[in-house]
Design a protein around this motif. Structure first.
Motif, PDB file in Angstrom:
ATOM      1  N   GLU A   1       8.959   9.780 -22.064  1.00 48.25           N
ATOM      2  CA  GLU A   1       7.653   9.391 -22.610  1.00 48.25           C
ATOM      3  C   GLU A   1       6.615  10.476 -22.312  1.00 48.25           C
ATOM      4  O   GLU A   1       5.804  10.820 -23.171  1.00 48.25           O
ATOM      5  N   TRP A   2       6.673  11.039 -21.110  1.00 49.77           N
ATOM      6  CA  TRP A   2       5.758  12.120 -20.751  1.00 49.77           C
ATOM      7  C   TRP A   2       6.008  13.343 -21.631  1.00 49.77           C
ATOM      8  O   TRP A   2       5.064  14.052 -21.993  1.00 49.77           O
ATOM      9  N   ASP A   3       7.275  13.594 -21.971  1.00 53.24           N
ATOM     10  CA  ASP A   3       7.599  14.709 -22.867  1.00 53.24           C
ATOM     11  C   ASP A   3       6.887  14.555 -24.214  1.00 53.24           C
ATOM     12  O   ASP A   3       6.412  15.540 -24.788  1.00 53.24           O
ATOM     13  N   PHE A   4       6.806  13.324 -24.704  1.00 52.32           N
ATOM     14  CA  PHE A   4       6.123  13.104 -25.984  1.00 52.32           C
ATOM     15  C   PHE A   4       4.635  13.423 -25.859  1.00 52.32           C
ATOM     16  O   PHE A   4       4.061  14.083 -26.735  1.00 52.32           O
ATOM     17  N   TYR A   5       4.007  12.978 -24.770  1.00 50.19           N
ATOM     18  CA  TYR A   5       2.592  13.272 -24.579  1.00 50.19           C
ATOM     19  C   TYR A   5       2.375  14.779 -24.443  1.00 50.19           C
ATOM     20  O   TYR A   5       1.367  15.322 -24.935  1.00 50.19           O
ATOM     21  N   ARG A   6       3.318  15.445 -23.786  1.00 45.74           N
ATOM     22  CA  ARG A   6       3.209  16.904 -23.619  1.00 45.74           C
ATOM     23  C   ARG A   6       3.304  17.597 -24.971  1.00 45.74           C
ATOM     24  O   ARG A   6       2.546  18.529 -25.263  1.00 45.74           O
ATOM     25  N   MET A   7       4.226  17.131 -25.816  1.00 50.90           N
ATOM     26  CA  MET A   7       4.372  17.716 -27.142  1.00 50.90           C
ATOM     27  C   MET A   7       3.115  17.473 -27.994  1.00 50.90           C
ATOM     28  O   MET A   7       2.709  18.328 -28.772  1.00 50.90           O
ATOM     29  N   PHE A   8       2.500  16.307 -27.819  1.00 53.10           N
ATOM     30  CA  PHE A   8       1.260  16.024 -28.548  1.00 53.10           C
ATOM     31  C   PHE A   8       0.154  16.976 -28.101  1.00 53.10           C
ATOM     32  O   PHE A   8      -0.606  17.499 -28.928  1.00 53.10           O
ATOM     33  N   GLY A   9       0.079  17.216 -26.792  1.00 56.18           N
ATOM     34  CA  GLY A   9      -0.928  18.146 -26.276  1.00 56.18           C
ATOM     35  C   GLY A   9      -0.706  19.566 -26.771  1.00 56.18           C
ATOM     36  O   GLY A   9      -1.666  20.257 -27.153  1.00 56.18           O
ATOM     37  N   ILE A  10       0.562  19.995 -26.787  1.00 54.81           N
ATOM     38  CA  ILE A  10       0.872  21.338 -27.260  1.00 54.81           C
ATOM     39  C   ILE A  10       0.545  21.478 -28.744  1.00 54.81           C
ATOM     40  O   ILE A  10      -0.050  22.480 -29.175  1.00 54.81           O
ATOM     41  N   ALA A  11       0.922  20.470 -29.534  1.00 59.02           N
ATOM     42  CA  ALA A  11       0.621  20.504 -30.973  1.00 59.02           C
ATOM     43  C   ALA A  11      -0.889  20.546 -31.213  1.00 59.02           C
ATOM     44  O   ALA A  11      -1.358  21.256 -32.114  1.00 59.02           O
TER      45      ALA A  11
ATOM     46  N   PHE B   1      -4.008  33.876 -42.220  1.00 57.31           N
ATOM     47  CA  PHE B   1      -3.128  34.800 -41.485  1.00 57.31           C
ATOM     48  C   PHE B   1      -3.641  35.002 -40.059  1.00 57.31           C
ATOM     49  O   PHE B   1      -2.859  34.971 -39.096  1.00 57.31           O
ATOM     50  N   ILE B   2      -4.958  35.189 -39.915  1.00 58.00           N
ATOM     51  CA  ILE B   2      -5.545  35.339 -38.578  1.00 58.00           C
ATOM     52  C   ILE B   2      -5.333  34.062 -37.766  1.00 58.00           C
ATOM     53  O   ILE B   2      -5.023  34.108 -36.564  1.00 58.00           O
ATOM     54  N   GLY B   3      -5.478  32.910 -38.431  1.00 59.13           N
ATOM     55  CA  GLY B   3      -5.229  31.643 -37.744  1.00 59.13           C
ATOM     56  C   GLY B   3      -3.799  31.523 -37.256  1.00 59.13           C
ATOM     57  O   GLY B   3      -3.544  31.057 -36.134  1.00 59.13           O
ATOM     58  N   LEU B   4      -2.853  31.956 -38.073  1.00 56.87           N
ATOM     59  CA  LEU B   4      -1.441  31.911 -37.681  1.00 56.87           C
ATOM     60  C   LEU B   4      -1.155  32.861 -36.522  1.00 56.87           C
ATOM     61  O   LEU B   4      -0.356  32.548 -35.631  1.00 56.87           O
ATOM     62  N   VAL B   5      -1.811  34.025 -36.531  1.00 49.89           N
ATOM     63  CA  VAL B   5      -1.633  34.974 -35.429  1.00 49.89           C
ATOM     64  C   VAL B   5      -2.098  34.352 -34.117  1.00 49.89           C
ATOM     65  O   VAL B   5      -1.407  34.435 -33.087  1.00 49.89           O
ATOM     66  N   LEU B   6      -3.266  33.705 -34.149  1.00 47.44           N
ATOM     67  CA  LEU B   6      -3.787  33.068 -32.936  1.00 47.44           C
ATOM     68  C   LEU B   6      -2.901  31.891 -32.512  1.00 47.44           C
ATOM     69  O   LEU B   6      -2.654  31.681 -31.321  1.00 47.44           O
ATOM     70  N   GLU B   7      -2.403  31.137 -33.493  1.00 48.15           N
ATOM     71  CA  GLU B   7      -1.519  30.011 -33.178  1.00 48.15           C
ATOM     72  C   GLU B   7      -0.223  30.494 -32.532  1.00 48.15           C
ATOM     73  O   GLU B   7       0.236  29.930 -31.527  1.00 48.15           O
ATOM     74  N   ASN B   8       0.374  31.548 -33.097  1.00 52.25           N
ATOM     75  CA  ASN B   8       1.609  32.095 -32.523  1.00 52.25           C
ATOM     76  C   ASN B   8       1.356  32.708 -31.151  1.00 52.25           C
ATOM     77  O   ASN B   8       2.242  32.684 -30.278  1.00 52.25           O
ATOM     78  N   GLY B   9       0.145  33.247 -30.957  1.00 53.54           N
ATOM     79  CA  GLY B   9      -0.209  33.754 -29.631  1.00 53.54           C
ATOM     80  C   GLY B   9      -0.230  32.630 -28.609  1.00 53.54           C
ATOM     81  O   GLY B   9       0.230  32.800 -27.473  1.00 53.54           O
ATOM     82  N   ALA B  10      -0.742  31.459 -29.031  1.00 50.97           N
ATOM     83  CA  ALA B  10      -0.743  30.295 -28.132  1.00 50.97           C
ATOM     84  C   ALA B  10       0.682  29.850 -27.829  1.00 50.97           C
ATOM     85  O   ALA B  10       0.998  29.479 -26.692  1.00 50.97           O
ATOM     86  N   VAL B  11       1.560  29.885 -28.835  1.00 51.35           N
ATOM     87  CA  VAL B  11       2.964  29.502 -28.635  1.00 51.35           C
ATOM     88  C   VAL B  11       3.620  30.431 -27.618  1.00 51.35           C
ATOM     89  O   VAL B  11       4.330  29.976 -26.700  1.00 51.35           O
ATOM     90  N   CYS B  12       3.388  31.734 -27.757  1.00 52.57           N
ATOM     91  CA  CYS B  12       3.962  32.705 -26.814  1.00 52.57           C
ATOM     92  C   CYS B  12       3.448  32.461 -25.398  1.00 52.57           C
ATOM     93  O   CYS B  12       4.206  32.584 -24.426  1.00 52.57           O
TER      94      CYS B  12
END
Length: 235
Positions: A113-123, A215-226
């Motif tokens: 259940e905590w994993d789901f909340y974590r995934m929601f926070g990451i998203a 494109f700039i938004g995707l770059v920033l989003e992928n930076g957050a993923v990294c």
């Protein structure tokens, strides 16, 4: 009588209009004509909502202007939360598939259940990074387009509403098939195309600038993923 003492937009030329139609009583309505392009200000006020939705799915600028400027749709906040829940559920489901554990222990259940909340926070953080990237890019390219707080709010509302395609994530997962990864990619492309059209319609831009901002938004989003991956978070 006017529909409302406020400014609307012509869905054809994007010019402001004082009214959408005049009501002559006894069921007699007359759609207002735009003084600029000499076309009906908003033909969609006579259309069935299903037809409007189909036109929005086809990314027609007229349908987007009708929804954003000439209606009182105020579901962008709830829609955003629901889309994030869909995305979090998809990631959580993939995480459970990668770590199959049938232990019924309560501790395991609470951990999942905590994993789901974590995934929601990451998203949520990734979505925020994407939107911030778009706003930064547009602010740098066309600062005159975002002068006031209402301009930012309108653009944010447009971006959130145009992300409705994320709702298709759940059916794509439920009806899992060999082509599911392809479906997820197509859903992503559709959402980005809708975002681009929303930016274009809201700020009255050409087709190129919205894609640069995305494109700039995707770059920033992928930076957050990294960044999340370096922190050891499974995203």
């Amino acid at each position: 009588a006017m529909v409302e003492l406020a400014a609307y937009r012509c869905i054809e030329c994007n010019r402001e209009a004082a009214e959408l139609y005049r009501d002559y009583q006894r069921g007699v309505l007359r759609i207002s004509i735009c003084k600029s392009c000499q076309k009906p200000v908003d033909k969609y006020i006579e259309y069935d909502p299903v037809i409007i939705l189909i036109n929005a799915i086809l990314c027609k600028a007229q349908a987007y202007r009708h929804i954003l400027f000439n209606t009182k749709i105020n579901i962008h906040g709830k829609l955003c939360i629901f889309c994030l829940l869909c995305e979090a559920y998809l990631r959580w489901l993939q995480l459970q598939d990668s770590s199959q554990n049938i232990d019924p222990d309560d501790l395991i259940r609470y951990a999942k259940e905590w994993d789901f909340y974590r995934m929601f926070g990451i998203a949520s953080l990734e979505q925020t990074s994407f939107l911030v990237g778009i706003f930064i890019a547009l602010w740098q390219m066309r600062p005159e387009m975002l002068k006031t707080k209402s301009d930012f709010i309108l653009l944010l509302k447009a971006l959130l509403l145009s992300s409705y395609g994320k709702l298709l994530l759940i059916p794509a997962v439920i009806w899992e098939h060999d082509y599911t990864p392809l479906c997820l990619m197509l859903i992503k492309v559709f959402v980005l195309t809708s975002n681009s059209q929303a930016i274009r319609v809201t700020l009255n831009l050409n087709r190129m600038l919205p894609w640069v901002a995305i494109f700039i938004g995707l770059v920033l989003e992928n930076g957050a993923v990294c960044l999340f991956q370096k922190m050891g978070w499974n995203v």
